[in-house]
Design an enzyme around this catalytic site. Structure first.
Site, PDB file in Angstrom:
ATOM      1  N   TYR A  37      -5.643  70.230 -48.483  1.00 17.12           N
ATOM      2  CA  TYR A  37      -5.336  69.107 -47.572  1.00 17.12           C
ATOM      3  C   TYR A  37      -6.516  68.776 -46.660  1.00 17.12           C
ATOM      4  CZ  TYR A  37      -0.440  70.190 -48.821  1.00 17.12           C
ATOM      5  OH  TYR A  37       0.734  70.449 -49.483  1.00 17.12           O
ATOM      6  N   HIS A  95      -1.020  77.294 -54.961  1.00 18.26           N
ATOM      7  CA  HIS A  95      -0.611  75.891 -54.810  1.00 18.26           C
ATOM      8  C   HIS A  95       0.001  75.312 -56.096  1.00 18.26           C
ATOM      9  CE1 HIS A  95      -1.681  72.146 -52.229  1.00 18.26           C
ATOM     10  NE2 HIS A  95      -0.572  71.942 -52.893  1.00 18.26           N
TER      11      HIS A  95
HETATM   12  N1  LIG Z   1       3.232  72.417 -52.705  1.00 16.14           N
HETATM   13  C1  LIG Z   1       2.934  71.207 -53.109  1.00 16.14           C
HETATM   14  O1  LIG Z   1       2.401  70.983 -54.205  1.00 16.14           O
HETATM   15  C2  LIG Z   1       3.266  70.051 -52.223  1.00 16.14           C
HETATM   16  C3  LIG Z   1       3.289  68.752 -52.743  1.00 16.14           C
HETATM   17  C4  LIG Z   1       3.618  67.710 -51.877  1.00 16.14           C
HETATM   18  C5  LIG Z   1       3.898  67.976 -50.544  1.00 16.14           C
HETATM   19  N2  LIG Z   1       3.851  69.252 -50.061  1.00 16.14           N
HETATM   20  C6  LIG Z   1       4.129  69.568 -48.633  1.00 16.14           C
HETATM   21  O2  LIG Z   1       5.380  68.991 -48.278  1.00 16.14           O
HETATM   22  C7  LIG Z   1       5.205  68.123 -47.165  1.00 16.14           C
HETATM   23  C8  LIG Z   1       6.221  67.004 -47.200  1.00 16.14           C
HETATM   24  O3  LIG Z   1       6.147  66.247 -48.382  1.00 16.14           O
HETATM   25  P1  LIG Z   1       5.634  64.733 -48.441  1.00 16.14           P
HETATM   26  O4  LIG Z   1       4.728  64.519 -47.293  1.00 16.14           O
HETATM   27  O5  LIG Z   1       5.114  64.490 -49.784  1.00 16.14           O
HETATM   28  O6  LIG Z   1       6.973  63.864 -48.318  1.00 16.14           O
HETATM   29  P2  LIG Z   1       8.179  63.730 -47.257  1.00 16.14           P
HETATM   30  O7  LIG Z   1       8.082  64.742 -46.193  1.00 16.14           O
HETATM   31  O8  LIG Z   1       9.437  63.673 -48.067  1.00 16.14           O
HETATM   32  O9  LIG Z   1       7.958  62.268 -46.666  1.00 16.14           O
HETATM   33  C9  LIG Z   1       6.949  61.967 -45.746  1.00 16.14           C
HETATM   34  C10 LIG Z   1       7.103  60.490 -45.362  1.00 16.14           C
HETATM   35  O10 LIG Z   1       8.365  60.304 -44.705  1.00 16.14           O
HETATM   36  C11 LIG Z   1       8.163  59.673 -43.457  1.00 16.14           C
HETATM   37  N3  LIG Z   1       9.139  60.212 -42.492  1.00 16.14           N
HETATM   38  C12 LIG Z   1       9.161  61.450 -41.937  1.00 16.14           C
HETATM   39  N4  LIG Z   1      10.213  61.589 -41.107  1.00 16.14           N
HETATM   40  C13 LIG Z   1      10.866  60.410 -41.134  1.00 16.14           C
HETATM   41  C14 LIG Z   1      12.016  59.928 -40.489  1.00 16.14           C
HETATM   42  N5  LIG Z   1      12.716  60.692 -39.652  1.00 16.14           N
HETATM   43  N6  LIG Z   1      12.417  58.637 -40.747  1.00 16.14           N
HETATM   44  C15 LIG Z   1      11.729  57.853 -41.605  1.00 16.14           C
HETATM   45  N7  LIG Z   1      10.614  58.257 -42.263  1.00 16.14           N
HETATM   46  C16 LIG Z   1      10.197  59.530 -42.029  1.00 16.14           C
HETATM   47  C17 LIG Z   1       6.741  60.003 -43.036  1.00 16.14           C
HETATM   48  O11 LIG Z   1       6.287  58.971 -42.190  1.00 16.14           O
HETATM   49  P3  LIG Z   1       5.345  59.178 -40.889  1.00 16.14           P
HETATM   50  O12 LIG Z   1       4.181  60.015 -41.307  1.00 16.14           O
HETATM   51  O13 LIG Z   1       5.003  57.799 -40.524  1.00 16.14           O
HETATM   52  O14 LIG Z   1       6.154  59.867 -39.807  1.00 16.14           O
HETATM   53  C18 LIG Z   1       6.037  60.024 -44.393  1.00 16.14           C
HETATM   54  O15 LIG Z   1       5.678  58.728 -44.772  1.00 16.14           O
HETATM   55  C19 LIG Z   1       3.742  67.685 -47.305  1.00 16.14           C
HETATM   56  O16 LIG Z   1       3.252  67.112 -46.116  1.00 16.14           O
HETATM   57  C20 LIG Z   1       3.098  68.986 -47.672  1.00 16.14           C
HETATM   58  O17 LIG Z   1       2.947  69.813 -46.514  1.00 16.14           O
HETATM   59  C21 LIG Z   1       3.564  70.299 -50.890  1.00 16.14           C
END
Ligand SMILES: NC(=O)c1ccc[n+]([C@@H]2O[C@H](COP(=O)([O-])OP(=O)(O)OC[C@H]3O[C@@H](n4cnc5c(N)ncnc54)[C@H](OP(=O)(O)O)[C@@H]3O)[C@@H](O)[C@H]2O)c1
Length: 259
Positions: A37, A95
């Site tokens: 990241y 990862h």
């Molecule tokens: N291990 C892996 O391979 C892997 C892969 C993908 C992700 N991850 C981890 O998982 C985390 C979360 O996944 P993700 O970022 O892909 O998706 P997510 O958490 O499902 O969605 C993030 C999105 O939702 C929005 N959001 C957050 N809270 C909200 C709310 N209360 N109301 C409306 N919209 C909201 C955020 O907007 P704002 O930013 O504008 O608040 C952002 O655009 C990542 O950040 C990472 O740390 C791990």
């Protein structure tokens, strides 16, 4: 591991430092990052500037799939420790799996890190059932976590049940399906019944199924809303209704994961 963490993918620079500081001051105690990241140094700066004790904070980081030899694992972990400005990592994950690097070699590196007290627990991410079984067969260290994509539209119930039987906590990434749950009519109805928001009901659903969730949020309003999910409790019927929304919709499916 605290049930709710802050996801930080796509949070970088000043925005990352500000968001992590804000989250810590609101009561978040679990931060999810990864070498890939490119924000570990920003998170390290936020940890330095926060008044919260390091021991109160649970930090997960991950090693990228091209650095999984025992030699690289040690090197990468030391880089992460330096950037995060800490002397231990609470949870270190692979990862993504890599078919060209034997898991036993990665585990050898993990054992060294554990003996040196640089990492407290280990896990994997994006491991399918067969890969997880293979890993458990050869691992002398407990595999504490499998972090996978999990949300109402991708309900990996078989994997969840296997993990439950083997003391592996599932951490749900993309737990709100990157905002797609917002307009789901079934969750909207449940949210009305609970006096909560759809996002809060989705996060409560994951928590009540025994998972941790790491929604990424950058605005203060989103951070607060997501934290508020910890106070929401769904009924068995409401959980079953969200269970029925599964449609196998995978949002994260990179080329390197196909084998
Ligand atoms: N291990 C892996 O391979 C892997 C892969 C993908 C992700 N991850 C981890 O998982 C985390 C979360 O996944 P993700 O970022 O892909 O998706 P997510 O958490 O499902 O969605 C993030 C999105 O939702 C929005 N959001 C957050 N809270 C909200 C709310 N209360 N109301 C409306 N919209 C909201 C955020 O907007 P704002 O930013 O504008 O608040 C952002 O655009 C990542 O950040 C990472 O740390 C791990």
């Amino acid at each position: 591991m605290p049930a709710l963490g802050l996801g930080t993918w796509k949070l970088n620079g000043a925005q990352c430092r500000h968001t992590v500081l804000n989250a810590l001051s609101m009561g978040y105690t679990h931060i999810d990052t990864a070498a890939a990241y490119d924000n570990e140094a920003d998170i390290g700066a936020a940890l330095r500037d926060s008044s919260i004790n390091r021991t109160e904070i649970f930090i997960t980081t991950k090693i990228w799939y091209d650095s999984l030899s025992s030699y690289d694992v040690e090197k990468e972990c030391c880089n992460s420790l330096q950037k995060l400005r800490t002397d231990y990592i609470d949870l270190l994950l692979i990862h993504w799996p890599n078919k060209n690097i034997p898991i036993i070699d990665t585990l050898r590196g993990f054992a060294v890190l554990f003996d040196k007290k640089l990492v407290r627990s280990f896990g994997v991410s994006n491991f399918t059932l067969p890969l997880l079984k293979e890993t458990l067969d050869v691992s002398n260290l407990p595999i504490c976590v499998n972090q996978v994509e999990f949300h109402p539209f991708l309900n990996q119930s078989e994997l969840l049940s296997y993990c439950g039987q083997n003391n592996i906590t599932v951490t749900a990434y993309a737990p709100i399906a990157r905002g797609r749950v917002l307009k789901d009519p079934v969750i909207e109805q449940i949210a009305k019944e609970c006096g909560a928001t759809t996002i809060q009901c989705c996060l409560a659903w994951l928590r009540q199924k025994g998972m941790a969730a790491i929604p990424k949020a950058s605005s203060e309003a989103h951070l607060k809303e997501n934290l508020g999910s910890l106070k929401i409790n769904l009924s068995k019927e409401q959980i079953a209704k969200i269970d029925s929304l599964d449609k196998g919709e995978r949002l994260v499916n990179p080329e390197w994961a196909k084998f």
